[in-house]
Design an enzyme around this catalytic site. Structure first.
Site, PDB file in Angstrom:
ATOM      1  CG  ASP A 162      24.301  22.125  95.604  1.00  0.00           C
ATOM      2  OD1 ASP A 162      24.629  23.273  95.248  1.00  0.00           O
ATOM      3  OD2 ASP A 162      23.471  21.426  94.998  1.00  0.00           O
ATOM      4  CG  ASP A 218      17.683  30.072  89.980  1.00  0.00           C
ATOM      5  OD1 ASP A 218      18.846  30.080  89.557  1.00  0.00           O
ATOM      6  OD2 ASP A 218      17.371  29.784  91.156  1.00  0.00           O
TER       7      ASP A 218
END
Lengths: 251, 193
Positions: free
Chosen positions: A11, A130
């Site tokens: 990230d 997702d």
């Protein structure tokens, strides 16, 4: 024989890695380039960079980072996070990204997949999905899994393939962060129904979870973040374990 | 040493340049025939779709130059495929160096093939000090079948050519620039041609 891939996910916020602690041997574990090189040497097969910055400067900062990674790292990497136009993609690919991933922007505008595929080719377009199970049905979520939609996972995956995406990165929001294993039932259905590679994401906690997602979930690759960033698992050891379970890996 | 990377707008060529720079050499990017012709070594890259890549080559007349080159030429991925006779992708006439057609994977496997596979039955100096069954990184939907010019093979539902050679022309289906230390060694071997 084609091997199963292990993919650490980094990230990125404002050009720095967000997670990542137990790297005493690295000068600067917050530097994505240094961390990427570490993972490449450790036997990672691929890397994913997920940009979560929200600043005006984000495009430029990310493009510079991509270039620095491409200069240093000799394994493939994918860049995702907030990509919504072919201009964004062009900038990242020209700075050395191998693949890009799109997520919310593709759900909002599915035509974007066709546009990117025709311009850049299937091989570099990954669609990240997702999803979360609501009342027994897998529903696609947006904005990092925060916003539910009425889109059904398996139908969306079929459309993504039909529009030409080269790969699907599936994250189960029900499993992400739990360290209780991957969503193997859904993965197995995705991998059986679709004819493009499926990357499993969400739920990695133990070696056995990876074995299970390749065997039961029939995933082509498995992505994880914290188990690697917090040094709970070394990639070389993970791959040895996979090999012992007859999962083909690059050693 | 002058290394030219043919820059005809087909995909990510920075990674190839960076891979050579990690080996201490500095290739230049060019779409100019005269400039490319003077190089000691020529890299012919390419990712994306075959017919549009061929159209770009034709627009710059580089399709006429490439078959005439006499120095070592290395086609990478789509570059290798365009050096073949013909590709099923977009029904595309190739440059006809390698005497084979390029076909779509259709053997009960996922397409594209993405990831690390092994190379085997290695021939030619390109693979000096590379052992059989080393891993290389591939991303492709079309493949060159086995033929007289095969110098490396891989398996993906079918056994096919992952590298080809004819005279001064070499082609690799995999991405040496992304194939870790093995890929770097292959590029180093090419530099030493």
């Amino acid at each position: 024989m084609l091997t199963k891939r292990i993919i650490p996910c980094l990230d990125i916020k404002d050009g720095r890695t967000v997670k990542g602690v137990n790297f005493v041997d690295l000068r600067d574990a917050g530097d994505p380039v240094e961390l990427a090189a570490f993972y490449a040497d450790a036997g990672a097969d691929e890397l994913v960079f997920l940009d979560i910055s929200a600043t005006e400067e984000r495009r430029k900062t990310l493009a510079e980072l991509v270039r620095r990674v491409a200069e240093k790292v000799n394994i493939p990497f994918t860049v995702g996070g907030g990509i919504s136009s072919s201009k964004d993609v062009d900038l990242l690919l020209h700075n050395g990204a191998d693949k890009i991933s799109i997520n919310s922007s593709a759900v909002k505008n599915p035509q974007l997949i066709d546009e990117l595929v025709s311009k850049f080719g299937s091989q570099c377009i990954v669609v990240a999905i997702d999803a979360k199970k609501i009342n027994g049905e897998w529903k696609v979520h947006l904005v990092g899994g925060k916003v539910p939609t009425e889109v059904e996972l398996f139908q969306w995956a079929a459309e993504v393939e039909q529009r030409g995406a080269g790969e699907i990165l599936f994250t189960s929001m029900d499993h992400d962060g739990t360290k209780n294993g991957f969503a193997n039932e859904a993965l197995r259905r995705l991998s059986t129904e679709r004819n493009i590679p499926i990357i499993a994401s969400g739920g990695a906690g133990t070696f056995q979870h990876f074995v299970d997602t390749f065997k039961e979930g029939r995933a082509d690759a498995a992505l994880a973040a914290s188990v690697f960033h917090f040094r709970e698992m070394e990639i070389s050891e993970l791959k040895m374990k996979l090999k012992q379970h007859d999962v083909p890996v690059r050693l | 040493m002058k290394i030219a990377i043919i820059n005809y707008g087909a995909g990510n060529i920075q990674s190839i340049r960076f891979a050579f720079e990690r080996l201490g050499v500095h290739p230049f990017l060019s779409d100019q025939a005269e400039e490319i012709a003077t190089a000691d070594l020529v890299i012919f890259p390419g990712v994306g779709e075959a017919s549009s890549a061929m159209a770009k080559l034709k627009a710059t007349k580089l399709d006429l130059l490439i078959p005439q080159l006499t120095q070592p030429v290395l086609g990478i991925c789509l570059g290798m495929q365009l050096l073949c006779n013909y590709s099923q992708e977009g029904n595309t006439e190739g440059l006809g160096i390698f005497d084979t057609d390029v076909l779509r994977f259709n053997h009960g496997v996922k397409v594209p093939q993405i990831g690390w596979n092994t190379i085997d039955q290695l021939k030619s100096d390109l693979f000096n000090n590379i052992a059989d069954k080393e891993y290389i990184y591939l991303v492709h939907s079309y493949y060159a079948p086995l033929c007289n010019e095969t110098i490396a093979i891989s398996d993906y539902g079918i056994t096919y050519s992952t590298a080809l050679r004819k005279d001064n022309f070499y082609g690799v289906q995999f991405h040496p620039e992304k194939s870790s230390a093995v890929g770097a060694k292959i590029l180093e071997n090419f530099i030493n041609m």
